[in-house]
Design a protein around this motif. Sequence first.
Motif, short mmCIF file in Angstrom:
data_model
loop_
_atom_site.label_atom_id
_atom_site.label_comp_id
_atom_site.label_asym_id
_atom_site.label_seq_id
_atom_site.Cartn_x
_atom_site.Cartn_y
_atom_site.Cartn_z
N SER A 9 0.83 -1.21 0.00
CA SER A 9 0.00 0.00 0.00
C SER A 9 0.86 1.26 0.00
CB SER A 9 -0.94 -0.01 1.21
OG SER A 9 -0.20 -0.04 2.42
N ASN B 292 2.32 1.71 -3.52
CA ASN B 292 1.29 2.19 -4.44
C ASN B 292 1.00 3.67 -4.22
OD1 ASN B 292 1.04 -0.31 -5.64
ND2 ASN B 292 -0.71 -0.94 -4.38
N GLU B 293 0.96 4.08 -2.96
CA GLU B 293 0.73 5.50 -2.65
C GLU B 293 1.85 6.37 -3.23
OE1 GLU B 293 0.32 8.45 1.24
OE2 GLU B 293 0.12 6.27 1.47
N ASP C 130 1.54 6.37 -7.05
CA ASP C 130 0.40 7.21 -7.46
C ASP C 130 0.80 8.68 -7.47
OD1 ASP C 130 -1.30 5.07 -7.79
OD2 ASP C 130 -2.29 5.30 -5.85
N MET C 131 1.51 9.10 -6.43
CA MET C 131 1.97 10.49 -6.34
C MET C 131 2.92 10.81 -7.50
SD MET C 131 4.20 12.21 -3.23
CE MET C 131 3.26 11.23 -2.06
N THR C 132 3.82 9.89 -7.77
CA THR C 132 4.77 10.08 -8.87
C THR C 132 4.06 10.16 -10.22
OG1 THR C 132 6.44 8.86 -7.60
CG2 THR C 132 6.85 9.18 -9.95
N TYR C 133 3.06 9.31 -10.39
CA TYR C 133 2.33 9.28 -11.67
C TYR C 133 1.57 10.58 -11.90
CZ TYR C 133 -0.71 7.48 -15.38
OH TYR C 133 -1.38 7.28 -16.58
N ARG C 134 0.98 11.11 -10.83
CA ARG C 134 0.29 12.39 -10.99
C ARG C 134 1.26 13.48 -11.44
NH1 ARG C 134 -2.43 10.48 -6.28
NH2 ARG C 134 -1.01 11.65 -4.91
N LEU D 297 7.19 3.13 -12.83
CA LEU D 297 5.79 3.35 -13.18
C LEU D 297 5.32 2.36 -14.23
CD1 LEU D 297 5.63 7.26 -13.27
CD2 LEU D 297 4.54 5.76 -11.58
N HIS E 296 4.92 -1.16 -12.96
CA HIS E 296 3.81 -1.32 -12.02
C HIS E 296 2.46 -1.06 -12.68
CE1 HIS E 296 6.93 -1.32 -8.91
NE2 HIS E 296 6.02 -1.78 -8.09
N TYR F 80 1.39 1.53 -14.69
CA TYR F 80 0.95 2.88 -15.00
C TYR F 80 1.21 3.17 -16.48
CZ TYR F 80 0.87 3.60 -9.93
OH TYR F 80 0.61 3.50 -8.59
#
Length: 848
Positions: free
Chosen positions: A360, A363-364, A367-371, A395, A398, A400
């Motif tokens: 988790s 993933n958090e 997610d921040m990096t992807y944004r 990314l 995983h 993305y």
Amino acid sequence: MASLSFASSHASLFCCQQSSSAIILRPAGALLRLSRRQPSSHTISTTDQLFPRRSRMPRNVDTHAAAERNSPSTMSSLEAVDELETNGDSAVVVVREQQQQQHLLMGATDDGLPPSPYDTAWVAMVPAPGNPLVPRFPQCVDWILQNQRSDGSWGPDGGSGDHPSSPLGKDALMSTLACVLALKTWDAGEEHVRKGLSFVGNNSPSCVMTGDERDAPVGFSVIFPGMLARAIDMGLDIPMMTQANVDAFIRLRDTELNRMAATTGSKAFMSYVAEGLGDVLDWDEAAMVYQRQNGSFFNSPATTAAAAIHGNNDRALRYLDSLVNMFGSSVPTVYPRSTYSRLHMVDTLQKMGLSRSFVSEINEMLDMTYRSWLANDDEEMMLDMSTCAMAFRLLRMHGYDVSSDGLAQFSSESSFRDSVHGQANDTEALLELYKASQIQITEDELVLVDIRSWSAKLLKEQLGSDKVSRSVDAQEVQQVLKFPFYTTLDRLEHRRHIEQFKAGGFHMLKSAYRFCKEDEELVSLAVQGFHSSQALYQQELQFLTRWAKEARLHDLEFARIMPMNTFFPNAALMYAPELSEARILCTKNCMLATAVDDLFDVGGSREEMENLVRLIDMWDEHEEVGFCSERVEILFRAIYDTSKELAAKAMAVQNRSVINHVAELWADLVRAMMTEAEWSMRGHVPSSMEEYMQVAETSFALGPIVLMPLYLIGPELPEAVVRCPEYKQLFHHMNVCGRLLNDLQSYEREGKQGKINSVLLVAPRHGGSIEAAKSEVRRAIEASRRELLRMLVAEADATVPRPFRQEFWNMCKMVHLFYMEDDCYSSPKELVHAANMVVFDPLRVREL
């Protein structure tokens, strides 16, 4: 025809005494209790062999006398796993608090960066607004006064490692001279200045003009002589420093400046080391090109402070204000660095086999990096080669949806040579770009093709000239170049990274620093987890050895029944403790598929082949068929009983019966092998690659080996998913890679035996050229591998859940490794060594 078989022979087996002691580790709040189990140091004593079927070797029979003398009573694989999972010595997680684990992961942030005396000194030299006689940051001056060492130096926190003769010696010299200049600027600390000058004078002549350039801070040849000239202009008298020494240092700077002037990409680097140039640099022009949105120059506090001093740059001042507000009286050598630090933490967790405990949190973070990637609003990530390349790789792998266009700015070699990274000969940036370039999922991703070409070339040049950066292990570079990521086995990679971990390793910019204090705690956790897993693997292997004997597989004199080398690849890829049932079944089916293959290839009569096909076709009604020989009976009953056991276990996981699909997979396999045997007996040559591959894909035997264990790995696998086009395509591309890689290895021998092979089948269309045929086959392999990788990482339209897609990719990696054409794992000795490293040999960890 050949099936995939991982077979070996070895003598005496692994009955080891285990001892356990509870260990409590609190890595930044993560509380885990692991049972320490020291694996046996016993190794396989004879030359195990792991050969694809088409590379047959004389049969060697396993002997397991030691194991048999000490083995417990017979049990099913289900019972065996229950025993293993409830064993008091097994590793168990007692407490796992999510907030505390998140603290460990998120601990890799900017506020954990260590202070840099060098950068703090430059920030201390910035004058107050409207009063050039007063420092803007007096707390930084105070920090300098409070942190001088007994020998008069300042430098990175490296303990005894910062002695002038050590790799950090030049760092200490540059930091000390900068601190002296800061104190002299404000007429503070007269005694500190005297001691600092004494340190510089006593050590600079011998240190500066000698030593490995990799040990020097970035820009040392420009910055140190520049600061020396500034000290002389301020009237400072440096003991032991002669005019000849000063002239030598000035020549050092002039030589470096002339070298940079001769290269087209020197402007960025000259701006990065601008504090060594003073008023020579056009600060306004540099600000227009290199000042970032946060106000910094290259995220370097020292360069930004120099800009504030020389250029009255308000944005630079605001950056420095925020920096001092965050860190207090000292500053780091780079800021911000949080994106890189967090990505590095994610990468470290994966490389050491710990990511499953931080799903988790990872993933958090991603997610921040992807944004930020989509918004293109993170300058640290988009402008820094290492960070951008690592972000792309993590990314994409995983799931993305990231385009390789994000790396387009680095597509040419000049993008590296013209950058600060290139001028600093940064191996880490090259290595990250090379690793990212391998994650290619379509043929038209030419950006990745270009990056892979030039980064590999430069890495090889650095290896050949012994120019690999100190922050990177040369063995890591060699490994990455030799073994592409699609040829790696997870547990071997975990072991390598754990053993190669450098405690106290520094990254060198203008000053050395360590950005992640948690690494050593992670290594401790990884070591305990690896050793605990080995204890479980050893028990599983003992069970499999007993099972093979009880099933009488060793009575099949034609068959290669070698538990160790069929087990270790499964342990290396399906390494998690909870996948014990899947590992055991996969190994059983691999041994059984190998025995079936041997029956059809060398050991059985036509009557026996046809009898086995008929038995499997009839399945539950096999008694109506009967057995034409004891050998067929042994083989069929082992297949049938193992399949029934799988079906019973799968019922609990899948909530449905899977026995029909299991029987279907065995039937498809033996029919394909029968077809190939008939081709051989009749001298039939398929008329096309399509006719050949329709049979050859199935006969490679990955159906029983890969598809059946999927029912035991976790999520439900509905019948509709098993029959869907995506599932079939995953299976197809995995089979294509395995079959064609095998064919590349075996075409010469099979040609002499009069057997068909894809290379031999394709050669006529190239005028009989074997090399041209091999090139065509390699292109087909590459295309299927890319498509399989694309299907692995494509989450948006996926029907097959990720855990199942991962197992198709894992098998693709396995066949690529074992069928590599440059003898990576074709040597029996190397295979024995690899197997022992996964199952038996304790880790050899550098002292932390």
